[in-house]
Scaffold this active site. Sequence first.
Site, PDB file in Angstrom:
ATOM      1  N   LYS A   1       0.830  -1.212   0.000  1.00 17.18           N
ATOM      2  CA  LYS A   1       0.000   0.000   0.000  1.00 17.18           C
ATOM      3  C   LYS A   1       0.863   1.261   0.000  1.00 17.18           C
ATOM      4  CE  LYS A   1      -4.192  -2.042   1.942  1.00 17.18           C
ATOM      5  NZ  LYS A   1      -5.099  -2.159   3.088  1.00 17.18           N
TER       6      LYS A   1
ATOM      7  N   LYS B   1      -9.707  -4.820  -5.023  1.00 15.44           N
ATOM      8  CA  LYS B   1     -10.420  -3.573  -5.341  1.00 15.44           C
ATOM      9  C   LYS B   1      -9.465  -2.511  -5.866  1.00 15.44           C
ATOM     10  CE  LYS B   1     -13.441  -4.428  -1.488  1.00 15.44           C
ATOM     11  NZ  LYS B   1     -13.392  -4.340  -0.032  1.00 15.44           N
TER      12      LYS B   1
ATOM     13  N   LYS C   1      -3.372 -10.913  -7.110  1.00 12.69           N
ATOM     14  CA  LYS C   1      -4.628 -11.195  -6.418  1.00 12.69           C
ATOM     15  C   LYS C   1      -5.743 -10.288  -6.947  1.00 12.69           C
ATOM     16  CE  LYS C   1      -5.611  -9.091  -2.213  1.00 12.69           C
ATOM     17  NZ  LYS C   1      -6.939  -8.998  -1.638  1.00 12.69           N
TER      18      LYS C   1
HETATM   19  P1  ADP Z   1      -9.549  -6.042  -1.120  1.00 15.60           P
HETATM   20  O1  ADP Z   1      -8.243  -6.761  -0.885  1.00 15.60           O
HETATM   21  O2  ADP Z   1     -10.109  -6.306  -2.451  1.00 15.60           O
HETATM   22  O3  ADP Z   1      -9.472  -4.592  -0.763  1.00 15.60           O
HETATM   23  P2  ADP Z   1     -10.754  -6.517   1.481  1.00 15.60           P
HETATM   24  O4  ADP Z   1      -9.457  -6.080   2.045  1.00 15.60           O
HETATM   25  O5  ADP Z   1     -11.948  -5.700   1.823  1.00 15.60           O
HETATM   26  O6  ADP Z   1     -10.592  -6.680  -0.112  1.00 15.60           O
HETATM   27  O7  ADP Z   1     -11.015  -8.019   1.912  1.00 15.60           O
HETATM   28  C1  ADP Z   1     -12.187  -8.542   2.470  1.00 15.60           C
HETATM   29  C2  ADP Z   1     -12.041 -10.045   2.661  1.00 15.60           C
HETATM   30  O8  ADP Z   1     -11.899 -10.681   1.384  1.00 15.60           O
HETATM   31  C3  ADP Z   1     -10.789 -10.454   3.458  1.00 15.60           C
HETATM   32  O9  ADP Z   1     -11.094 -11.576   4.272  1.00 15.60           O
HETATM   33  C4  ADP Z   1      -9.803 -10.828   2.399  1.00 15.60           C
HETATM   34  O10 ADP Z   1      -8.833 -11.737   2.857  1.00 15.60           O
HETATM   35  C5  ADP Z   1     -10.700 -11.450   1.341  1.00 15.60           C
HETATM   36  N1  ADP Z   1     -10.147 -11.319  -0.003  1.00 15.60           N
HETATM   37  C6  ADP Z   1      -9.787 -10.165  -0.628  1.00 15.60           C
HETATM   38  N2  ADP Z   1      -9.326 -10.403  -1.872  1.00 15.60           N
HETATM   39  C7  ADP Z   1      -9.375 -11.761  -2.040  1.00 15.60           C
HETATM   40  C8  ADP Z   1      -9.031 -12.628  -3.124  1.00 15.60           C
HETATM   41  N3  ADP Z   1      -8.562 -12.147  -4.262  1.00 15.60           N
HETATM   42  N4  ADP Z   1      -9.203 -13.948  -2.947  1.00 15.60           N
HETATM   43  C9  ADP Z   1      -9.697 -14.442  -1.782  1.00 15.60           C
HETATM   44  N5  ADP Z   1     -10.050 -13.673  -0.731  1.00 15.60           N
HETATM   45  C10 ADP Z   1      -9.897 -12.353  -0.843  1.00 15.60           C
END
Ligand code: ADP
Length: 332
Positions: free
Chosen positions: A114, A202, A199
């Site tokens: 980040k 968002k 991965k």
């Molecule tokens: P992002 O990484 O897209 O900002 P968040 O941080 O809000 O998403 O993550 C919310 C939940 O979704 C967490 O438990 C995170 O580990 C899971 N998560 C986020 N991206 C993935 C992914 N690509 N595959 C599996 N789980 C994910």
Amino acid sequence: MKPILISGIQPSGETHIGNYLGALKNFVYLQNSGRYQCYFFVADLHSITENYDPAQKYRQIIDVVLNYLAIGINPEKSVIFIQSQIPEHSELMWILNTITPMGELKRMTQFKDKSERQKENVNAGLFNYPVLQAADILLYDAEFVPVGEDQLQHLELARTLARKFNSKFPVGRKKIFVEPKPLLAEVPKLMSLSDPYKKMSKSMPEGCLFMDDSPDEIRNKIKKAVTDSGTEIIYDSEKKPAISNLIRIYGGFSKLSPKEVEKKFKEKNYGQFKKELADLIVESLKPFQVKKKLLSKKPSYILKIIEKGRKKAEKKVNPKIKQIKKAIGLEK
Ligand code: ADP
Ligand code: TRP
């Protein structure tokens, strides 16, 4: 008493199928197993560590609540609440800060990623992010935390801090904090549709399939998703990372294992597989999308659920923070 389970999602941008297959789907399954007392919250304090538009934030917070409800989190069974409405999270975070080595935080891969992404805004909140996350968990005596693979490092810190606090501030024979364990879903790391080495996140919307995408958007995105050389539908994460990722999506929405998906599409080519995959996703997301639309027309019902959750969360953490303050000598 049932063991406590907690997890949170940040209200920052739209929820994608990585969040669903890696976390949300598991939340519902774990809730319905009846084995846990579940708490699911909106991690709004975490989300303000990244660049954002204040005018959009409240809508995004409500959106996460709508997602929880539309996906099947039942407010009669689980507690749904907003992190910033429970000030004890921030209070415990401060206390935990005083036992957190800077070196541990500097090693966090999410902090490094980040900081790289928002070079002009490497703020102290971004650095202390995992300490707040530890507070979220330890405050509730949670034994289990369902998350995606990217959160394992943060969970490890929560365990370390629980241990450290317990040995530094012993209170008779009773330990103040429980060491939480992560629970991974079947698809703990879904990769981006545009780059199978990254991965789905968002922060890279071009590779995301969002839960609110229309059938046309879903079909288009799956059609455009990158594939590997060759023509066969084979599950091999090393040699065929892109197709393997699509197979994982198919498996996640159909309950088939990767091998079963491979067998089902043995004689088919990429085009045919993608078409069936898109149809499957469209159909699978339909009930969620319909329910979400209905719920979004009932703002007062949503606010009631949030208020009920706030009261329940407050009841849980009130005695806990007192116990913590006593242990460290701030209260008698
Ligand atoms: P992002 O990484 O897209 O900002 P968040 O941080 O809000 O998403 O993550 C919310 C939940 O979704 C967490 O438990 C995170 O580990 C899971 N998560 C986020 N991206 C993935 C992914 N690509 N595959 C599996 N789980 C994910
Ligand atoms: N950091 C988590 C994420 O980005 C969100 C989160 C905040 C969380 N606090 C938590 C998850 C506590 C589990 C438990 O996904």
